[in-house]
Design an enzyme around this catalytic site. Structure first.
Site, short mmCIF file in Angstrom:
data_model
loop_
_atom_site.label_atom_id
_atom_site.label_comp_id
_atom_site.label_asym_id
_atom_site.label_seq_id
_atom_site.Cartn_x
_atom_site.Cartn_y
_atom_site.Cartn_z
N ARG A 1 0.83 -1.21 0.00
CA ARG A 1 0.00 0.00 0.00
C ARG A 1 0.86 1.25 0.00
O ARG A 1 0.94 1.97 -0.99
CB ARG A 1 -0.94 -0.01 1.22
CG ARG A 1 -2.08 1.02 1.16
CD ARG A 1 -1.69 2.42 1.54
NE ARG A 1 -1.17 2.53 2.90
CZ ARG A 1 -0.67 3.65 3.40
NH1 ARG A 1 -0.60 4.76 2.66
NH2 ARG A 1 -0.19 3.67 4.64
N ASP A 2 1.56 1.50 1.08
CA ASP A 2 2.36 2.73 1.20
C ASP A 2 3.52 2.72 0.22
O ASP A 2 3.92 3.76 -0.32
CB ASP A 2 2.88 2.86 2.63
CG ASP A 2 3.32 4.27 2.99
OD1 ASP A 2 3.47 5.09 2.07
OD2 ASP A 2 3.50 4.56 4.17
N HIS B 1 9.02 7.06 8.66
CA HIS B 1 9.69 7.21 7.37
C HIS B 1 11.14 7.60 7.61
O HIS B 1 11.46 8.26 8.61
CB HIS B 1 8.97 8.25 6.52
CG HIS B 1 7.67 7.76 5.96
ND1 HIS B 1 7.47 7.54 4.61
CD2 HIS B 1 6.51 7.40 6.57
CE1 HIS B 1 6.24 7.09 4.41
NE2 HIS B 1 5.64 7.00 5.59
N CYS C 1 4.14 9.66 0.96
CA CYS C 1 2.80 10.23 0.78
C CYS C 1 2.81 11.13 -0.46
O CYS C 1 3.60 12.08 -0.55
CB CYS C 1 2.40 11.04 2.01
SG CYS C 1 0.83 11.91 1.83
N ASN D 1 9.52 4.47 3.70
CA ASN D 1 9.40 3.98 5.07
C ASN D 1 10.71 3.34 5.52
O ASN D 1 11.59 3.04 4.71
CB ASN D 1 8.31 2.91 5.15
CG ASN D 1 6.93 3.43 4.86
OD1 ASN D 1 6.19 3.79 5.75
ND2 ASN D 1 6.57 3.49 3.58
#
Length: 316
Positions: free
Chosen positions: A18-19, A212, A243, A252
Site C-alpha cells: 500500500r504505502d 519514514h 505520501c 518507510n
C-alpha cells in the site's frame, strides 16, 4: 547502571503493497503486486497492509484493490489490513473480504486538506461513519494520525493536538492507534516523549509506530519507541513508500533493515531475513528502484577474505 529492557518479540506490519506502491507513477501490474505479496508471505510476514480502498482518481496505482485482495485473502496465517478514507471505502473493503481497516486522520488541517480534501474536524465526521459501518459489519477499525511528529506545511505539532485526536478516536470506540512520522520530521527525543505522554494519558490504547526514513532517523526512532514499550511497527520492504500529498516525503523504514536490527538485538519478528531480502530485491526489480534500504546495498555482515600480501596490521 540501569538495564535496557527489551521485549522478546515485536509485531511488524508490512506496508509496501500500500504505502510502498501508492507513490509510484509507473503502473505496477496487478499480477506483479500479487506475486510480491506472496513472496513477502513466504518470508514469514504475518501482518500486511495490502492496499487502500480509495477513489481510483485519487491514487490510480491502487485501483485494483479488489483484485489484489481476492487473490491473497486466503493466504494462511496472514492478517490483511486496508487503509480507507471514508464509509464507501469501508464498504468496498468489507465486500472484498477485509477484516481490518485503518482510518486516515491528519494532525493538521493543512496536511488533511492536501491528503483528503477536508479539515481534521471534517475527517472526524467521516471516521464516525466508518466506525459505525465497521461495527455493524463486525470489522475491526483502527486509527492512524499522520504527521503526528511534524507537518511539512506548518512545522511542529503540539502534543496537545495529538492528544485531542487520540481522544476523538477513543470516543468512537477505536482503541488501536498508529502515530505516523509521515515526512521524517521526528527525532528520538520527540518520539520518546510523545509516546510516553500518550501512553500515560491513554493506558488502554494500543499504540503502534509508522516511521519514514526521510532524514535517516527511522531506526533510531524505532528504538526510542521501543524504550516506551511500543512493540508494533509498520515497515516497507526495500524501504519503499511516501505520501503523494506531502512535500519531501520518502520511503518507510525498510523491513529488512528493521528485521536485521531486531535480530541482532535478540528480538523475534517471526520473519526470515534471507527470504525477506529476496522479496525486497524482487520488489526493487519490479518498481525500478528502492527507497534507501541499507541491507539491499550492503547485505548481511559476513567475513571477507583478506587481500593477498596484506597483513592484519596493514589492513587495520
Amino acid at each position: 547502571m540501569n538495564e535496557f529492557k527489551l521485549p522478546k518479540q515485536v509485531q511488524l506490519c508490512e506496508v509496501a503493497p500500500r504505502d510502498g506502491f501508492q507513490a509510484e507513477k509507473k503502473w505496477i501490474p496487478t499480477e506483479e503486486k500479487i506475486n510480491l505479496i506472496h513472496r513477502l508471505h513466504q518470508a514469514g510476514v504475518t501482518s500486511m497492509e495490502v492496499t487502500s480502498f480509495v477513489h481510483p482518481l485519487a491514487i490510480p496505482q491502487l485501483k485494483d484493490a479488489e483484485q489484489v485482495v481476492a487473490a491473497v485473502r486466503h493466504l494462511p496465517g496472514l492478517a490483511l489490513r486496508a487503509l480507507i478514507p471514508n464509509a464507501r471505502g469501508a464498504e468496498r473493503a468489507f465486500q472484498a473480504g477485509i477484516k481490518e481497516v485503518k482510518c486516515i486522520l491528519s494532525a493538521t488541517d493543512a496536511h488533511s486538506l492536501a491528503n483528503t480534501n477536508c479539515t481534521v474536524d471534517q475527517a472526524l465526521v467521516r471516521i464516525q461513519s466508518i466506525a459505525d459501518y465497521s461495527q455493524s459489519k463486525g470489522i475491526k477499525a483502527t486509527g492512524s494520525i499522520s504527521v503526528a511528529f511534524g507537518c511539512p506545511y506548518v512545522g511542529e505539532v503540539s502534543p496537545q493536538q495529538v492528544e485531542r485526536l487520540i481522544l476523538s478516536y477513543t470516543r468512537l470506540g477505536i482503541q488501536e492507534i498508529s502515530l505516523a512520522d509521515t515526512t521524517g520530521m521526528a527525532n528520538p527525543r520527540r518520539v520518546f516523549d510523545l509516546f510516553g505522554k500518550m501512553r500515560d494519558r491513554f493506558p488502554d490504547v494500543t499504540f503502534s509506530a509508522h516511521f519514514h526514513n526521510t532524514r535517516g532517523l527511522a531506526q533510531a526512532n524505532v528504538l526510542a519507541a521501543l524504550q516506551q514499550g511500543i512493540v508494533e511497527f509498520d515497515s516497507s520492504a526495500a524501504g519503499l513508500g511516501g505520501c503523494p500529498y506531502a512535500p519531501g516525503a520518502s520511503g518507510n523504514v525498510a523491513s529488512e533493515d528493521l528485521v536485521f536490527m531486531f535480530q541482532e538485538m535478540g528480538i523475534a519478528t517471526g520473519t526470515r531475513l534471507n527470504d525477506l531480502l529476496l522479496a525486497a530485491q524482487e520488489m526493487k526489480k519490479v518498481v525500478g528502484h528502492d527507497g534507501g534500504s541499507f541491507l539491499l546495498q550492503a547485505g548481511v555482515p559476513k567475513k571477507h577474505e583478506q587481500p593477498a600480501g596484506q597483513t592484519k596490521e596493514e589492513k587495520s
